[in-house]
Design an enzyme around this catalytic site. Structure first.
Site, PDB file in Angstrom:
ATOM      1  N   GLY A  74      13.699 -39.044 -51.676  1.00 54.20           N
ATOM      2  CA  GLY A  74      12.462 -38.166 -51.385  1.00 54.20           C
ATOM      3  C   GLY A  74      11.023 -39.193 -51.380  1.00 54.20           C
TER       4      GLY A  74
ATOM      5  NE  ARG B 243      17.796 -36.845 -51.004  1.00 55.89           N
ATOM      6  CZ  ARG B 243      16.450 -36.408 -51.103  1.00 55.89           C
ATOM      7  NH1 ARG B 243      16.476 -35.125 -50.281  1.00 55.89           N
ATOM      8  NH2 ARG B 243      15.632 -36.256 -52.000  1.00 55.89           N
TER       9      ARG B 243
ATOM     10  CG  ASP C 191      19.420 -42.286 -59.863  1.00 51.87           C
ATOM     11  OD1 ASP C 191      18.669 -41.619 -59.073  1.00 51.87           O
ATOM     12  OD2 ASP C 191      19.617 -41.278 -61.255  1.00 51.87           O
TER      13      ASP C 191
ATOM     14  CB  THR D 248      11.285 -40.250 -58.217  1.00 51.74           C
ATOM     15  OG1 THR D 248      11.808 -38.571 -58.380  1.00 51.74           O
ATOM     16  CG2 THR D 248      12.309 -41.109 -59.074  1.00 51.74           C
TER      17      THR D 248
ATOM     18  CG  ASP E 299      12.048 -34.900 -60.859  1.00 52.68           C
ATOM     19  OD1 ASP E 299      10.907 -34.610 -60.044  1.00 52.68           O
ATOM     20  OD2 ASP E 299      13.153 -34.598 -59.849  1.00 52.68           O
TER      21      ASP E 299
ATOM     22  CG  ASP F 287      14.975 -38.429 -62.600  1.00 53.45           C
ATOM     23  OD1 ASP F 287      14.027 -39.243 -61.578  1.00 53.45           O
ATOM     24  OD2 ASP F 287      15.158 -37.155 -61.966  1.00 53.45           O
TER      25      ASP F 287
ATOM     26  N   GLY G 153      11.089 -31.097 -61.045  1.00 52.61           N
ATOM     27  CA  GLY G 153      11.637 -31.998 -62.013  1.00 52.61           C
ATOM     28  C   GLY G 153      13.363 -30.902 -61.690  1.00 52.61           C
ATOM     29  NE  ARG G 154      16.741 -29.802 -57.504  1.00 50.73           N
ATOM     30  CZ  ARG G 154      16.344 -30.036 -56.068  1.00 50.73           C
ATOM     31  NH1 ARG G 154      17.809 -31.219 -56.100  1.00 50.73           N
ATOM     32  NH2 ARG G 154      15.916 -30.537 -55.279  1.00 50.73           N
TER      33      ARG G 154
ATOM     34  NE  ARG H 145       0.729 -10.751 -59.952  1.00 50.87           N
ATOM     35  CZ  ARG H 145       0.393  -9.601 -60.246  1.00 50.87           C
ATOM     36  NH1 ARG H 145       1.675  -9.872 -61.328  1.00 50.87           N
ATOM     37  NH2 ARG H 145       0.107  -8.696 -60.026  1.00 50.87           N
TER      38      ARG H 145
END
Lengths: 315, 315, 315, 315
Positions: free
Chosen positions: C11, C72, C103, C126, C128, C130, C171-172, C245
């Site tokens: 990403g 990717r 990673d 990233t 995220d 993470d 943020g998965r 909402r």
């Protein structure tokens, strides 16, 4: 098949790049070949003129300034150089120009037309919003919103610290930027070149407001008022008795990602300008008026500008 | 049950409001009663001290400046006034203070502690980032991002027009703001008070770059360099031969919606400051260092600041 | 004389463009020839690799995303394609890579190194945040500030209308973005994948707050929690009795003009990465830790990430 | 001496707060006592009506939403509740209302006037810009600029990664937001409820563009088109063969610091509305047309809206 070139002249404004992009798209949709004249009159004389492609305008819609540059030119005042310019255009088969600029630029092209019959259509472009005959000049909305951010930011600090701020906007002859931003940001004072003012008139009012609890003042002043901004600050310190700071906003007012309004006006101005040239209209300027878009002739547009009296009354 | 008051002192910074909000929330979660001292030392002397409520801090997290005001105070230098301040605190049962300010403010509180034993914990707060012993002072990140927007905006216009821009940031003794914004915006020149410079060194380099096609320069200079910004502009015009403009960013650097980083630092600084007072720690200042948050004593923090030499090497 | 190439993988994040710009400048200052690998692994395989010039990076510092593209790649999982990639690099005399990615990307390069000895240094990138072993991944600060603007904007409308808003951040597997923005925007609820939650725990609290006068709620939830955001909204409507909402912020979190912090981190990350390759260091990743910048090996960085427990306590 | 109240009804928009501020200032300058009705019709029924002061409106000019709240009300459809509302107004000596809202709100007030003779003047306020008879509704410009920022941000990431983005704007019946933002951001596709579309028409065009080198698409779609945004994304993936993402912008479109244009329109709308009530004009709505500001009657304004055909042609 027809070739039309576009150029920017005088001070750059935010909205020129969206105009360039749409110029390429709109001319191509009409089977016209678009050309870019780089660096204004200077590029016209120096033959810095190139066919414009989609690739040239990719991604520029979000950028302030103008990708093709701009300039002011003393050489273009001379017949010899204008003749060179005309030959450059002839060699490329260009007989019509779209020009983003101010009244000075339009006057130069008027002479060029009289000399050599090169048609042009002008798009009023200046953040000062001081071109006669049009309610709107490209770039103004973006400039206003940049000033707004600066004022909102300064207001935070003014209110924390018991201070007067004198914020100077651009506008050598025209108070439009100062007036509109003062009106829309709740400034306590607004001074513009078009309106006589007397600081003494503010003294009683401001002292009364301080008594009633006011702890700060925001004054918006246009560049072109008779006093220097630092004198206004000094007046706050000496007469009103409040610490004061000056903030001259300067050239940051010119740039920045064009607002929706400027992008949309760029789109419409370009449509009208190209249409005028396709109809072989001469020396016209696209103006936005209370009745919508109209074409005006060069004489009207180069008269001195007068600020909307209704707006002045809001002072 | 314990009462702790918070005050702002010296120049306001963006991040003070989030700190005030979290101060109310964090103290209440610890069963401490929070108080606000309005207008800094002045309010301390004039007994402008009130219990702080959730309602006081509703919606302030997005605002620059400080809701409770700030001030500089000559009166607090006098023992008599400090004694009044002490009595005001006694009357409300307050024996500990959190203070958002600079080294000057901390020195004042040091004296106050020596006189009357009022404990305090300082939170370094100044956009100049010039407090010794801490890598970060509250407000810096927001200020940097405001300057960034201005530079990005000016760059648009610089590149359209063949011009040099001299952009002056805050920083009377410290070039941090100028250095970081120059580094992160690709400026061609950066002048700061900590580093000797000689314009002649730039002359050859810049003239070569113009030959190679460069059409504009951005110079970022700190307020505190030995020359006035207008002299740098004059040098561009006379020596480099390029039209130049000065833009003094001024007080708009102080305000604006606090950035995430400043909001987060406000949160953490307040946690450490309140914790120090709960542990009856005296006269400490929360510092952010390469090892994370630590407490430093007043002597270290009030020593002259020195700019990171690694950063200076980037010039 | 040495050749080093840079690529982006996975990403895109805001900060990659400033990194590319500084990569060109820093390598050239060290007499290294910089190369760009376009479109990540795909370009490595398809030989879309070109020497990088100053012109390539002019003006990109203000743009989100990555000018050289990213991807990717399933093909890179196969030895055959990696072999092609190796040959492409050999032909250009490139034996070292700087890689901006996560990673997964680093694991791919680890295999590439084991196969063919191509050295690399990774820069964690990233939004995220993470990646194990580093406190900071490039792009996070810009993403946080974009989310902040959205939340500040939604809060205006929430408070006018008696409503709950469920704002979903990216943020998965990691709640960092949700947690920090909730903390710094005063959100009333924050749900993240790392922390078990039970809506029933909020029910009593929220009903009490409504009784006390609260008229709206802001809930920040990470993409990866066990429930869909619409279920949280439904809970507000059915259990709390307040219209609700959902606002899924989506990909707009990725882009935007890089913040100062991301530009500065890009600068430093690139310095460390190029330095590592100059020292012939293998397979390292530049990590930002409580002790400053350090190099970590691939094993540590590809372990599962764990969120800072101190931050989690703030929930 | 006269009393006039102002209320907001239906969805909030950015620009309501500047309107409230100017309402207080303008009425006071005319020796009218201004009142605020809180929470729309609900507050009218529940007697949540208070005299408005300068203090109430201090600092609100920079905030989205509405400080006095808004609501939709089923009770106001019943005569009994309208009678209560009338009594509340009588008790305070209020016989005229300024109402910021949409056509539904104006219809409710029309009935109220028929029942009890309470005069009102409407100010069209909805980000959908879908009220018949006016070219502009308060809030639209701010919403457009918020959408612009999101699209600009998404474009960065789209261009890095070979992807199609389907961005959904508000607009259940009206494609204005989608159309203008598509036009001004160079989107490749724009789908709105007012115009029939057939995805098959785009297929050939887009596949051709991919062959010619295009690597991403931005599609702007209005909330109210016949398909769900995810179906458009699916079409990109399955028919065009490009990975696609959906971004539903949602309620963040409503809020945010009002733009200059909305602040200025708020100012002018309020002037016209108060003036109408001072002239005892009944049931009028201030409309901004190609001829400037005019009053229109309730019948015209509550007819179905039709999008400008000239704009539609730009599709």
């Amino acid at each position: 098949m027809k070739n039309i070139a576009i150029m920017c002249s005088g001070g750059d404004v935010s909205g020129m790049n969206p105009a360039l992009k749409h110029f390429v798209e709109y001319t191509k949709s009409k089977n016209i070949t678009p050309y870019f004249i780089y660096n204004g009159y200077e590029g016209l004389i120096d033959n810095h003129i190139e066919e414009a492609t989609y690739k040239d305008v990719a991604g520029i819609i979000t950028r302030g300034g103008t990708k093709i540059g701009s300039s002011r030119s003393k050489r273009f005042l001379e017949y010899e150089y204008r003749k060179v310019a005309k030959e450059n255009l002839d060699n490329l088969g260009i007989d019509s120009l779209v020009v983003l600029g101010g009244d000075g630029s339009f006057r130069g092209l008027h002479q060029f037309y009289k000399d050599f019959g090169i048609k042009f259509c002008g798009i009023p472009s200046t953040i000062d919003n001081d071109i006669n005959g049009t309610e709107y000049c490209l770039g103004v909305d973006t400039a206003l919103n940049i000033i707004k951010v600066a004022i909102d930011s300064i207001r935070d600090t003014a209110s924390s610290f018991k201070r007067a701020f004198v914020i100077e906007t651009m506008g050598r002859d025209c108070g439009y930027l100062a007036l509109i931003t003062a009106l829309t940001s709740g400034a306590e004072m607004c001074l513009i070149p078009e309106v006589e003012y007397n600081l003494a008139d503010y003294e009683k009012k401001f002292k009364k407001e301080i008594e009633d609890g006011r702890t700060y003042f925001i004054a918006i002043v246009a560049e072109g008022i008779k006093q220097d901004s630092s004198e206004i600050a000094k007046w706050f310190e000496e007469t009103i008795g409040m610490e004061a700071r000056v903030n001259v906003l300067g050239h940051m007012q010119r740039g920045g990602n064009p607002s929706i309004y400027d992008r949309l006006m760029a789109y419409k101005f370009v449509n009208y300008a190209v249409d005028a040239l396709l109809k072989n209209q001469n020396e016209s300027v696209v103006c936005y008026t209370k009745k919508g878009f109209v074409y005006k002739n060069i004489d009207e547009v180069t008269k001195p500008y007068r600020l909307d009296t209704e707006l002045i009354k809001s002072l």
